[in-house]
Design an enzyme around this catalytic site. Sequence first.
Site, mmCIF file in Angstrom:
data_model
loop_
_atom_site.group_PDB
_atom_site.id
_atom_site.type_symbol
_atom_site.label_atom_id
_atom_site.label_comp_id
_atom_site.label_asym_id
_atom_site.label_seq_id
_atom_site.Cartn_x
_atom_site.Cartn_y
_atom_site.Cartn_z
ATOM 1 N N ARG A 63 -4.276 -3.029 -12.127
ATOM 2 C CA ARG A 63 -5.070 -2.493 -10.921
ATOM 3 C C ARG A 63 -3.888 -1.747 -10.141
ATOM 4 O O ARG A 63 -4.254 -0.653 -9.736
ATOM 5 C CB ARG A 63 -5.599 -3.672 -9.940
ATOM 6 C CG ARG A 63 -6.121 -2.997 -8.658
ATOM 7 C CD ARG A 63 -6.846 -4.135 -7.872
ATOM 8 N NE ARG A 63 -7.384 -3.401 -6.584
ATOM 9 C CZ ARG A 63 -7.260 -3.976 -5.449
ATOM 10 N NH1 ARG A 63 -6.484 -4.882 -5.247
ATOM 11 N NH2 ARG A 63 -8.107 -3.397 -4.509
ATOM 12 N N HIS A 67 -4.399 1.959 -9.174
ATOM 13 C CA HIS A 67 -4.062 2.656 -7.667
ATOM 14 C C HIS A 67 -2.803 3.726 -7.979
ATOM 15 O O HIS A 67 -2.828 4.711 -7.013
ATOM 16 C CB HIS A 67 -3.712 1.859 -6.728
ATOM 17 C CG HIS A 67 -5.075 0.883 -6.324
ATOM 18 N ND1 HIS A 67 -5.215 0.428 -5.049
ATOM 19 C CD2 HIS A 67 -6.251 0.481 -7.100
ATOM 20 C CE1 HIS A 67 -6.523 -0.300 -4.981
ATOM 21 N NE2 HIS A 67 -7.107 -0.153 -6.226
ATOM 22 N N ASN A 95 -4.703 -0.825 -0.559
ATOM 23 C CA ASN A 95 -3.812 -1.210 -1.256
ATOM 24 C C ASN A 95 -3.387 -3.045 -0.858
ATOM 25 O O ASN A 95 -2.594 -3.590 -1.289
ATOM 26 C CB ASN A 95 -2.426 -0.597 -1.176
ATOM 27 C CG ASN A 95 -2.645 0.640 -1.966
ATOM 28 O OD1 ASN A 95 -3.177 0.888 -2.804
ATOM 29 N ND2 ASN A 95 -1.968 1.496 -1.423
ATOM 30 N N HIS A 194 -12.588 -4.912 -14.331
ATOM 31 C CA HIS A 194 -13.182 -5.840 -13.340
ATOM 32 C C HIS A 194 -13.577 -7.293 -14.217
ATOM 33 O O HIS A 194 -14.271 -8.295 -13.678
ATOM 34 C CB HIS A 194 -14.257 -5.576 -12.573
ATOM 35 C CG HIS A 194 -13.862 -4.594 -11.771
ATOM 36 N ND1 HIS A 194 -14.456 -4.042 -10.701
ATOM 37 C CD2 HIS A 194 -12.465 -4.171 -11.162
ATOM 38 C CE1 HIS A 194 -13.719 -2.985 -9.961
ATOM 39 N NE2 HIS A 194 -12.376 -3.394 -10.165
HETATM 40 C C1 HEM Z 1 -14.588 2.195 -10.070
HETATM 41 C C2 HEM Z 1 -14.158 1.993 -8.859
HETATM 42 C C3 HEM Z 1 -13.141 1.106 -8.697
HETATM 43 C C4 HEM Z 1 -13.583 0.130 -7.473
HETATM 44 C C5 HEM Z 1 -14.413 0.677 -6.342
HETATM 45 C C6 HEM Z 1 -12.819 -0.693 -7.318
HETATM 46 C C7 HEM Z 1 -12.705 -1.741 -6.357
HETATM 47 C C8 HEM Z 1 -11.811 -2.951 -6.293
HETATM 48 C C9 HEM Z 1 -11.899 -3.895 -5.421
HETATM 49 C C10 HEM Z 1 -12.458 -4.010 -3.910
HETATM 50 C C11 HEM Z 1 -11.143 -4.892 -5.870
HETATM 51 C C12 HEM Z 1 -10.950 -6.247 -5.109
HETATM 52 C C13 HEM Z 1 -9.702 -6.148 -4.355
HETATM 53 C C14 HEM Z 1 -9.683 -7.687 -3.278
HETATM 54 O O1 HEM Z 1 -10.770 -7.930 -2.750
HETATM 55 O O2 HEM Z 1 -8.501 -8.180 -3.321
HETATM 56 C C15 HEM Z 1 -10.681 -4.731 -7.178
HETATM 57 C C16 HEM Z 1 -10.140 -5.511 -7.810
HETATM 58 C C17 HEM Z 1 -9.667 -5.189 -9.367
HETATM 59 N N1 HEM Z 1 -9.665 -3.816 -9.725
HETATM 60 FE FE1 HEM Z 1 -10.795 -2.474 -9.318
HETATM 61 N N2 HEM Z 1 -12.039 -1.163 -8.837
HETATM 62 C C18 HEM Z 1 -12.320 0.208 -9.281
HETATM 63 C C19 HEM Z 1 -12.026 0.447 -10.756
HETATM 64 C C20 HEM Z 1 -10.986 -0.081 -11.291
HETATM 65 C C21 HEM Z 1 -10.040 0.387 -12.433
HETATM 66 C C22 HEM Z 1 -10.330 1.625 -13.086
HETATM 67 C C23 HEM Z 1 -9.036 -0.797 -12.544
HETATM 68 C C24 HEM Z 1 -8.377 -0.828 -13.825
HETATM 69 C C25 HEM Z 1 -8.112 0.125 -14.939
HETATM 70 C C26 HEM Z 1 -9.521 -1.722 -11.797
HETATM 71 C C27 HEM Z 1 -9.004 -3.006 -11.921
HETATM 72 C C28 HEM Z 1 -9.016 -4.105 -10.930
HETATM 73 C C29 HEM Z 1 -8.359 -5.169 -11.018
HETATM 74 C C30 HEM Z 1 -7.778 -5.939 -12.515
HETATM 75 C C31 HEM Z 1 -8.855 -5.909 -9.942
HETATM 76 C C32 HEM Z 1 -8.609 -7.417 -9.712
HETATM 77 C C33 HEM Z 1 -7.171 -7.653 -9.005
HETATM 78 C C34 HEM Z 1 -6.724 -8.923 -8.712
HETATM 79 O O3 HEM Z 1 -7.024 -10.023 -9.416
HETATM 80 O O4 HEM Z 1 -5.796 -9.095 -7.702
HETATM 81 N N3 HEM Z 1 -10.637 -1.587 -11.034
HETATM 82 N N4 HEM Z 1 -11.373 -3.268 -7.344
HETATM 83 C C1 LIG Z 2 1.394 -5.244 -0.520
HETATM 84 C C2 LIG Z 2 1.341 -4.480 0.526
HETATM 85 O O1 LIG Z 2 2.411 -3.789 0.877
HETATM 86 N N1 LIG Z 2 0.257 -4.546 1.338
HETATM 87 C C3 LIG Z 2 0.044 -3.506 2.565
HETATM 88 C C4 LIG Z 2 -1.158 -2.925 2.343
HETATM 89 O O2 LIG Z 2 -1.628 -2.503 3.636
HETATM 90 C C5 LIG Z 2 -1.879 -3.275 4.468
HETATM 91 C C6 LIG Z 2 -2.217 -2.480 5.712
HETATM 92 O O3 LIG Z 2 -3.554 -1.977 5.668
HETATM 93 C C7 LIG Z 2 -0.515 -4.064 4.736
HETATM 94 O O4 LIG Z 2 -0.735 -5.046 5.944
HETATM 95 C C8 LIG Z 2 -0.118 -4.664 3.449
HETATM 96 O O5 LIG Z 2 1.176 -5.240 3.878
#
Ligand code: HEM
Ligand SMILES: CC(=O)N[C@H]1CO[C@H](CO)[C@@H](O)[C@@H]1O
Length: 329
Positions: A63, A67, A95, A194
Amino acid sequence: MRHYFVLALIWCVLFLGCNVEAQAGDLKVGFYKKSCPQAEQIVSKVIAQNVASNPELAAKLIRLFFHDCFVRGCDASLLIDSTANNTAEKDAGPNATVGGYEVIDAIKAAVEEACPGIVSCADIVALAARDSVSFPFDKPLWEVQTGRRDGTVSIATEARTNIPAPSFNYSTLVSSFASKSLGVQDLVVLSGAHTIGIGHCNSFSKRIFNFTGQNNANDIDPSLDLTYARFLQRTCQNLSNNVTSVPMDPTTSTTFDSHYYTNLKQHKGLFTSDAALLTNGRASNLVDKLVDDGNFLNAFKNSIKRMGAIQVLTGTAGEIRKNCRVINS
Ligand code: HEM
Ligand SMILES: CC(=O)N[C@H]1CO[C@H](CO)[C@@H](O)[C@@H]1O
Ligand SMILES: *[C@@H]1O[C@H](CO)[C@@H](O)[C@H](O)[C@H]1NC(C)=O
Ligand SMILES: *[C@@H]1O[C@H](CO)[C@@H](O)[C@H](O)[C@H]1NC(C)=O
Ligand SMILES: *[C@@H]1O[C@H](CO)[C@@H](O)[C@H](O)[C@H]1NC(C)=O
Ligand SMILES: *[C@@H]1O[C@H](CO)[C@@H](O)[C@H](O)[C@H]1NC(C)=O
Ligand SMILES: *[C@@H]1O[C@H](CO)[C@@H](O)[C@H](O)[C@H]1NC(C)=O
């Protein structure tokens, strides 16, 4: 003279050789072969040491790569810390739950010790994503081109405007990816990441508590499987919960497989942006194909390569940061 200009223009149009992807061609597999032969081994060693005890790291690191690439290209701008004068990308809302920075620091320290000033933070991010996801497979799942250089600019508002939100629908997702020269295939394939990792309740709670603005327990997104929605409601409790998280792939949340697409077809995609992939014929056909694990892993190799080439800095552009968190002075 004019002749050459026309030829250049044709080249440009045919091969997208101009502008955004102009330097992507300068990336190559094994860029550090001569300048720092141990580089890739060091990365995979530090990753193995960390992922073995912390399998969740793979999701964080892939991720992080996404980003990074979506804001100013894959230039490690996401790693830069904010300063008194500048709020950096990592401190922007999207982020807030990105992690893995410490592991990147550890890799950078090890690589600097072996070959000071040679290996970019941007390449470390790309390699770390591959190696962490590949760790359980005991073999690299895709090839990583290297030769990226590090950017010198990191601005929080750019993360807010370039990272797609979980509330995005099909057309906003397509334009977000198109703005990075990625197509529908890339969108559907890369969303498959995902299959690992977690989502916090506030990224999807509108779908289960307040879909049409009624703000009650029956105000659920009809595109969501009802049993799954009830499970999510029990887990999240309320609309504003930003502490609880759920696995995005409830059955195999640490396995990088095609199960994301199986979930999607059962209407168990967690975010609106996941469910959106079923709202378009072409995307939905791709989902059907990607349910097959072999198809998914093959397609992922290509799309992640394209993602890793977004607006890269190569040659003498940018710099090789000494500390991934700080622009060289
Ligand atoms: C298509 C548009 C995408 C959207 C709108 C999106 C949105 C999100 C959101 C909202 C989360 C959860 C964050 C949280 O609540 O902690 C997430 C997690 C994640 N995303 Fe996406 N994402 C997208 C595309 C991608 C892509 C292209 C990748 C990598 C190639 C990716 C990899 C991941 C992974 C691995 C997680 C889990 C992170 C964790 O476990 O901490 N995502 N994404
Ligand atoms: C890991 C990190 O730096 N996260 C930051 C992402 O942005 C929020 C503000 O929206 C900060 O509070 C976090 O520290
Ligand atoms: C912040 O900006 C001020 C005034 O522009 C400048 O004097 C100072 O050196 C800057 N500090 C940093 C850490 O960049
Ligand atoms: C998608 O979202 C955008 C921005 O919120 C909106 O303008 C558009 O109407 C939506 N499209 C569909 C098909 O719902
Ligand atoms: C529920 O959604 C409506 C419409 O989007 C919004 O106006 C309202 O503030 C939301 N309720 C809460 C408690 O957030
Ligand atoms: C929502 O639920 C979370 C998790 O149970 C809890 O921490 C939080 O205090 C709750 N918030 C409200 C407004 O009830
Ligand atoms: C969660 O929400 C609370 C209350 O709105 C806020 O104070 C806190 O900073 C948020 N936490 C995170 C991790 O976003």
